[in-house]
Design an enzyme around this catalytic site. Sequence first.
Site, mmCIF file in Angstrom:
data_model
loop_
_atom_site.group_PDB
_atom_site.id
_atom_site.type_symbol
_atom_site.label_atom_id
_atom_site.label_comp_id
_atom_site.label_asym_id
_atom_site.label_seq_id
_atom_site.Cartn_x
_atom_site.Cartn_y
_atom_site.Cartn_z
ATOM 1 C CG ASN A 10 -13.835 -18.376 -9.562
ATOM 2 O OD1 ASN A 10 -14.290 -19.120 -8.696
ATOM 3 N ND2 ASN A 10 -14.104 -17.078 -9.595
ATOM 4 C CD1 TRP A 11 -14.145 -24.793 -11.371
ATOM 5 C CD2 TRP A 11 -15.082 -26.435 -10.176
ATOM 6 N NE1 TRP A 11 -13.498 -25.954 -11.688
ATOM 7 C CE2 TRP A 11 -14.048 -26.982 -10.969
ATOM 8 C CE3 TRP A 11 -15.801 -27.277 -9.334
ATOM 9 C CZ2 TRP A 11 -13.732 -28.345 -10.949
ATOM 10 C CZ3 TRP A 11 -15.483 -28.630 -9.307
ATOM 11 C CH2 TRP A 11 -14.466 -29.156 -10.112
ATOM 12 C CE LYS A 12 -17.004 -16.264 -11.624
ATOM 13 N NZ LYS A 12 -17.540 -15.106 -12.367
ATOM 14 C CG HIS A 104 -14.088 -12.665 -8.188
ATOM 15 N ND1 HIS A 104 -15.307 -12.177 -8.612
ATOM 16 C CD2 HIS A 104 -13.596 -13.396 -9.226
ATOM 17 C CE1 HIS A 104 -15.538 -12.609 -9.843
ATOM 18 N NE2 HIS A 104 -14.516 -13.344 -10.240
ATOM 19 C CD GLU A 176 -12.296 -9.890 -11.010
ATOM 20 O OE1 GLU A 176 -13.033 -10.784 -11.414
ATOM 21 O OE2 GLU A 176 -12.507 -9.253 -9.962
ATOM 22 N N GLY A 182 -18.601 -12.670 -17.144
ATOM 23 C CA GLY A 182 -19.870 -13.347 -17.345
ATOM 24 C C GLY A 182 -20.796 -12.658 -18.319
ATOM 25 C CB SER A 221 -15.785 -13.081 -21.027
ATOM 26 O OG SER A 221 -16.891 -12.715 -20.239
ATOM 27 N N GLY A 242 -13.740 -18.383 -15.695
ATOM 28 C CA GLY A 242 -15.003 -18.645 -15.027
ATOM 29 C C GLY A 242 -15.788 -19.748 -15.707
ATOM 30 N N GLY A 243 -16.803 -19.366 -16.482
ATOM 31 C CA GLY A 243 -17.721 -20.336 -17.080
ATOM 32 C C GLY A 243 -17.056 -21.439 -17.876
#
EC number: 5.3.1.1
Length: 263
Positions: A10-12, A104, A176, A182, A221, A242-243
């Site tokens: 998920n690049w957000k 989300h 999640e 994050g 995370s 995510g990141g």
Amino acid sequence: MARRPLVMGNWKLNGSKAFTKELIEGLKAELHDVTGCDVAIAPPVMYLGTAEAALSGCGCNCGGKSVIQLGAQNVDINVKGAFTGDISTEMLKDFGAKYIIIGHSERRTYHKESDEFVAKKFGALKEAGLVPVLCIGESEAENEAGKTEEVCARQIDAVINALGVEAFNGAVIAYEPIWAIGTGKSATPAQAQAVHAFIRGHIAAKSQAVAEQVIIQYGGSVNDANAAELFTQPDIDGALVGGASLKAPAFAVIVKAAAAAKN
């Protein structure tokens, strides 16, 4: 039954045309020989066309079809009309997107999306033949109050009450915990497994067959350092990343860890 794991990035709200091309080239190089794990990426919707083009002709022995599939971060319940700024299921299909994230915590928090509205999105995706990736999870306060299971059950039941438990056939759930998104914090493998087992059991109370096949990802995370241990757990069927999905080497480590653990 054996469930095929899914690792999804998920690049957000990150990226550019150049970044999208560069990251996908890196992912293709890292993942061209991976088997036993489904892989998807969800760039910002503006870059779906760039991503679709970058994924075509991957140069490996897959007949020109990349092992990486496209996804998206959101969808609207309307197919067309006067809904300024929204994206429909048909638009996403037009770009080859398959896995669509809904519910989300960032959408629930910043855009005030209710459980019932998320369930409508789930139904729209199923009707369009797309795969819902339903995000569920509790806040830090809810976790500390011992309400994790209550929150997860409520969010799942919104879909079951609207569409029936069979709607989860061919669908994905991403647990999640909001307190782990994050933040660098992550549930321990045992903590995550306990919640995943509860989620599967909650669905099994309605249908054992549906529960056994539904993919349940972990999404708090996840990174290249903790993924392998998470994937040793029997009810963790992959990850919503995510990141770490913004760096090809780190994302590849996570994908390969899932493939190794589940095969």
